[in-house]
Each structure stands twice: as C-alpha cells, then as structure tokens.
Design an enzyme around this catalytic site. Structure first.
Site, PDB file in Angstrom:
ATOM      1  N   TRP A  21      21.459  12.973 -18.096  1.00 36.20           N
ATOM      2  CA  TRP A  21      20.199  13.445 -18.496  1.00 36.20           C
ATOM      3  C   TRP A  21      19.465  12.471 -19.325  1.00 36.20           C
ATOM      4  O   TRP A  21      18.259  12.219 -19.053  1.00 36.20           O
ATOM      5  CB  TRP A  21      20.500  14.836 -19.347  1.00 36.20           C
ATOM      6  CG  TRP A  21      19.211  15.459 -19.895  1.00 36.20           C
ATOM      7  CD1 TRP A  21      17.907  15.271 -19.538  1.00 36.20           C
ATOM      8  CD2 TRP A  21      19.161  16.571 -20.773  1.00 36.20           C
ATOM      9  NE1 TRP A  21      16.979  16.064 -20.170  1.00 36.20           N
ATOM     10  CE2 TRP A  21      17.946  16.946 -21.100  1.00 36.20           C
ATOM     11  CE3 TRP A  21      20.097  17.168 -21.731  1.00 36.20           C
ATOM     12  CZ2 TRP A  21      17.551  17.935 -22.049  1.00 36.20           C
ATOM     13  CZ3 TRP A  21      19.725  18.279 -22.494  1.00 36.20           C
ATOM     14  CH2 TRP A  21      18.491  18.472 -22.796  1.00 36.20           C
ATOM     15  N   TYR A  57      15.678  15.468 -14.337  1.00 34.13           N
ATOM     16  CA  TYR A  57      16.050  14.449 -15.396  1.00 34.13           C
ATOM     17  C   TYR A  57      14.958  13.565 -15.227  1.00 34.13           C
ATOM     18  O   TYR A  57      15.284  12.351 -14.538  1.00 34.13           O
ATOM     19  CB  TYR A  57      17.442  13.936 -15.623  1.00 34.13           C
ATOM     20  CG  TYR A  57      18.363  14.972 -15.907  1.00 34.13           C
ATOM     21  CD1 TYR A  57      17.828  16.115 -16.553  1.00 34.13           C
ATOM     22  CD2 TYR A  57      19.789  14.981 -15.551  1.00 34.13           C
ATOM     23  CE1 TYR A  57      18.869  17.193 -16.512  1.00 34.13           C
ATOM     24  CE2 TYR A  57      20.717  15.773 -15.834  1.00 34.13           C
ATOM     25  CZ  TYR A  57      20.293  17.093 -16.372  1.00 34.13           C
ATOM     26  OH  TYR A  57      21.400  18.033 -16.545  1.00 34.13           O
ATOM     27  N   TYR A 218      28.886  20.742 -20.880  1.00 30.75           N
ATOM     28  CA  TYR A 218      28.039  19.913 -21.083  1.00 30.75           C
ATOM     29  C   TYR A 218      27.589  19.982 -22.426  1.00 30.75           C
ATOM     30  O   TYR A 218      27.717  21.095 -23.318  1.00 30.75           O
ATOM     31  CB  TYR A 218      26.704  19.751 -19.976  1.00 30.75           C
ATOM     32  CG  TYR A 218      25.790  21.150 -20.020  1.00 30.75           C
ATOM     33  CD1 TYR A 218      24.929  21.309 -21.222  1.00 30.75           C
ATOM     34  CD2 TYR A 218      25.785  22.182 -19.085  1.00 30.75           C
ATOM     35  CE1 TYR A 218      23.857  22.195 -21.412  1.00 30.75           C
ATOM     36  CE2 TYR A 218      24.974  23.106 -19.389  1.00 30.75           C
ATOM     37  CZ  TYR A 218      23.924  23.260 -20.255  1.00 30.75           C
ATOM     38  OH  TYR A 218      22.998  24.270 -20.299  1.00 30.75           O
ATOM     39  N   LYS A 229      26.650  11.081 -37.158  1.00 28.06           N
ATOM     40  CA  LYS A 229      25.829  10.131 -37.344  1.00 28.06           C
ATOM     41  C   LYS A 229      24.299  10.424 -37.905  1.00 28.06           C
ATOM     42  O   LYS A 229      23.386   9.754 -38.360  1.00 28.06           O
ATOM     43  CB  LYS A 229      25.620   9.209 -36.199  1.00 28.06           C
ATOM     44  CG  LYS A 229      26.833   8.510 -35.721  1.00 28.06           C
ATOM     45  CD  LYS A 229      26.311   7.433 -34.488  1.00 28.06           C
ATOM     46  CE  LYS A 229      27.848   6.690 -34.243  1.00 28.06           C
ATOM     47  NZ  LYS A 229      27.739   5.979 -32.891  1.00 28.06           N
ATOM     48  N   ARG A 242      15.226  17.927 -29.590  1.00 20.40           N
ATOM     49  CA  ARG A 242      15.956  18.112 -30.602  1.00 20.40           C
ATOM     50  C   ARG A 242      15.169  18.707 -31.830  1.00 20.40           C
ATOM     51  O   ARG A 242      15.985  19.309 -32.855  1.00 20.40           O
ATOM     52  CB  ARG A 242      16.739  17.269 -31.039  1.00 20.40           C
ATOM     53  CG  ARG A 242      18.000  16.995 -29.759  1.00 20.40           C
ATOM     54  CD  ARG A 242      19.103  15.590 -29.880  1.00 20.40           C
ATOM     55  NE  ARG A 242      18.333  14.691 -29.877  1.00 20.40           N
ATOM     56  CZ  ARG A 242      18.904  13.468 -29.910  1.00 20.40           C
ATOM     57  NH1 ARG A 242      20.259  13.197 -30.189  1.00 20.40           N
ATOM     58  NH2 ARG A 242      18.205  12.269 -29.940  1.00 20.40           N
ATOM     59  N   ALA A 295      24.998   8.827 -22.364  1.00 17.45           N
ATOM     60  CA  ALA A 295      24.855   7.563 -22.956  1.00 17.45           C
ATOM     61  C   ALA A 295      23.837   6.876 -22.769  1.00 17.45           C
ATOM     62  O   ALA A 295      23.371   6.856 -21.288  1.00 17.45           O
ATOM     63  CB  ALA A 295      26.176   6.540 -22.659  1.00 17.45           C
ATOM     64  N   GLN A 300      27.457   2.730 -25.929  1.00 17.20           N
ATOM     65  CA  GLN A 300      27.705   4.027 -26.179  1.00 17.20           C
ATOM     66  C   GLN A 300      28.525   4.619 -25.021  1.00 17.20           C
ATOM     67  O   GLN A 300      29.791   5.344 -25.222  1.00 17.20           O
ATOM     68  CB  GLN A 300      26.279   4.823 -25.901  1.00 17.20           C
ATOM     69  CG  GLN A 300      25.689   4.863 -27.129  1.00 17.20           C
ATOM     70  CD  GLN A 300      24.221   5.655 -27.180  1.00 17.20           C
ATOM     71  OE1 GLN A 300      23.980   6.126 -26.152  1.00 17.20           O
ATOM     72  NE2 GLN A 300      23.333   5.626 -28.031  1.00 17.20           N
TER      73      GLN A 300
END
Length: 335
Positions: A21, A57, A218, A229, A242, A295, A300
């Site tokens: 995604w 996506y 997921y 972090k 977010r 990632a 990552q």
C-alpha cells in the site's frame, strides 16, 4: 524466513508478507518508485516471497511497481496477492471516500464488485503485474450494492479460467464469509489486526480457526504507531491519512510509547527493534497466519524481514500480553 500454508490451499506464503500500500504512495504522501522496487527486491532476497497489493493503491501504481520488481524473478517462487472491488474510474456501487490521487487531483472511490467490473479489474491487474495469473484474489471491502453471490461466482469463473488460483476476502465479517462460501472456496480473510486493534479475536479469528481459513493481518504495526519512533507533536506530510486518526493524537502516542518502553528491554535482549518484536508477537497469536508489513525503501524492508529471526517463549508472550492489557487509549467519542 518462515512459511505457512494459506487455508486449505497449496499456497505457502512468507509469514512476513510485503504489504505494498505505502509503496503505491496514495494516502502516504507520494512514492518513490525506484525505492519501492528496491524494497520488494531486498525483501525477496531475505525470503519474503509474498507480496500483497491492490489496484487502488496509487490507482495502479502499486501493482505496476510490483510487476517491475518481480519481472526477473521465477514466477512460481513468488506469490502475488491482489484485490478488486474499489473503483476510482467508475461511478458505480457505494461511495467509499473522496480522496486525491498522487498528483493531488480529486477522485471519488467506490466499493463495487459487479461481474463485469471484476472481469475488467482482473485483466487490468494482470497487465500491470506483467503476469498471467494471480495467486490470491481478494475482494477489498464488502460491496453492499452487489449480491455476494454475483461477486463470488465471478471469481469462481476466473479460477476455472486459470487467471486466479485462490479466492480470499478482506474486511468481511463472519456472516459475509459464510455467504461467500456458498459460491466459491475461500481460503483467507485479510483484516486489520495489531496490539491496539484486536476486536477480530471475538469472532473472525475463532471462525477462521474452526473452518481452516487463514487470517492475514494487515497494519500489524498500526501504520507506524507501534514502532516507537513517533513522538507527541509528530507532523505528517501533506496527504498522509494518519493525520486525523485517533491513534496518532498526542495523548495516545504518549500512552503507546509508555507501553513500548516496558517491552523494549525484551527487544534489546534479543538484539531486535520494537517493530521486529511487535511483528513476531503478531504472528504468534492464535489464528494469525501472516503479517502484512509495508516498507517504502530497502532498509525498512530488510528490518521487517528480519523480524522472523526473533524467537519468543510462551512466558515472554505472556509478559507482553500482561503489559498490553494495561494499555488504555483515548478513543473518539461516538456521535
């Protein structure tokens, strides 16, 4: 890497599966295609043979990136999981959301899984992925405007034609899974699951265990929340979804980080990051078959893949759960 079988299929997938995604950029503030391709290839080199993507996506971008990343790999050594049922180029079905594409243009996204639409989506996905079959084809979200019978019979037809190997669903409840099973053999349900989002333990997980279906978890790191972090005051880039999610409000970041600090000594003892510890915990939970982890660059991806080298004893899992059960997040008031 470890591998597990999906439901009653013969699909052996990597327990850490590459979630593509974020690689598609949409709702994540854009993408660097080169970095995303390298991330998938770096994962593969460490045994991550399974990739989960979807047309929505990046409005095709993620699937194109996956196709580019795997074009020189042996096809039978890669498992492609993709989806259907979210259209940004057709006004049909139920309006799911108003959004913007990677260039900032307004788009309306519809949940739609009618017969003709699925057939078109499948052909488009095969073209973008540069392959002639999809290993696991999943409806992305339930479509309340189309009978499940029509949707699943279409996927059954695609399986007969050899374009799809196995059928799965995403975000289905138990009743919807039971209805879908009348028309096609389901092997999995892909649902959100993390340390702070465990509601599927009440019904979906027990049903899947009892009926030999896999649960593909997921957002196991809750979109970065559980990496440790993110600190209070964190600023997301423009277009990042977010920004308005309650998990990322300062008080919840503070409380989550306090919990993570309690389990950090365990991660340190295993020479692992918090994210790696969280991923390993996730796939140790009853009924959880694999974790889909995103990632955006090779580093990552490498760190995610290495989570499977972390080993947890039953006592350690119990300790994590005891600390987790003390964590209470501030939830938005229901209107």
């Amino acid at each position: 890497m470890e591998y597990r079988k999906i439901g009653t299929s013969d699909l052996n997938v990597s327990v850490v599966t590459f979630g593509a995604w974020a690689a598609g950029g949409w709702m994540w503030g854009g993408t660097e295609r080169k970095d995303a391709v390298q991330a998938i290839r770096a994962s593969y080199d460490l045994g991550v043979t399974s990739i989960d993507t979807a047309p929505i996506y990046g409005q095709g971008t993620s699937e194109e990136i996956v196709g580019e990343a795997i074009k020189d790999l042996p096809r039978d050594k890669v498992q492609i999981l993709t989806k259907y049922g979210m259209r940004w180029d057709l006004e049909k079905g139920e309006l799911a959301m108003k959004s913007k594409d990677n260039s900032g243009k307004d788009i309306d996204i519809y949940k739609y899984a009618g017969r003709d639409s699925i057939i078109k989506e499948c052909e488009d996905s095969l073209r973008r992925l540069k392959t002639d079959y999809i290993d696991l084809y999943q409806i992305h979200w339930p479509d309340p405007t189309t009978p499940i019978e029509e949707t699943m019979e279409t996927v059954a037809q695609l399986i007969k034609e050899g374009k799809v190997r196995y059928a799965g669903v995403c975000n289905y409840n138990v009743a919807q899974m039971q209805e879908a099973e009348k028309y096609v053999k389901l092997v999995s349900n892909q649902v959100p699951y993390s340390m702070v989002k465990r509601n599927i333990e009440a019904d979906v997980v027990p049903y899947c265990i009892e009926n030999n279906k896999s649960v593909l978890a997921y957002s196991p790191l809750e979109r970065g929340l559980l990496t440790g972090k993110m600190k209070p005051g964190h600023q997301f880039s423009e277009g990042d979804h977010r920004t308005n999610i309650y998990f990322f409000q300062d008080e919840n970041l503070k409380r989550t980080n306090e919990f993570l600090q309690k389990i950090k000594p365990l991660a340190d003892d295993k020479n692992a990051s918090l994210a790696q510890l969280v991923i390993r915990w996730t796939v140790e939970q009853p009924g959880i078959t694999i974790a889909l982890v995103g990632a955006r660059n090779a580093e990552q991806a490498i760190q995610n893949a290495k989570a499977l080298s972390v080993k947890l004893s039953q006592d350690e899992i119990r300790f994590i759960m005891e600390e987790l059960n003390k964590l209470e997040l501030v939830k938005p008031e229901k209107v």
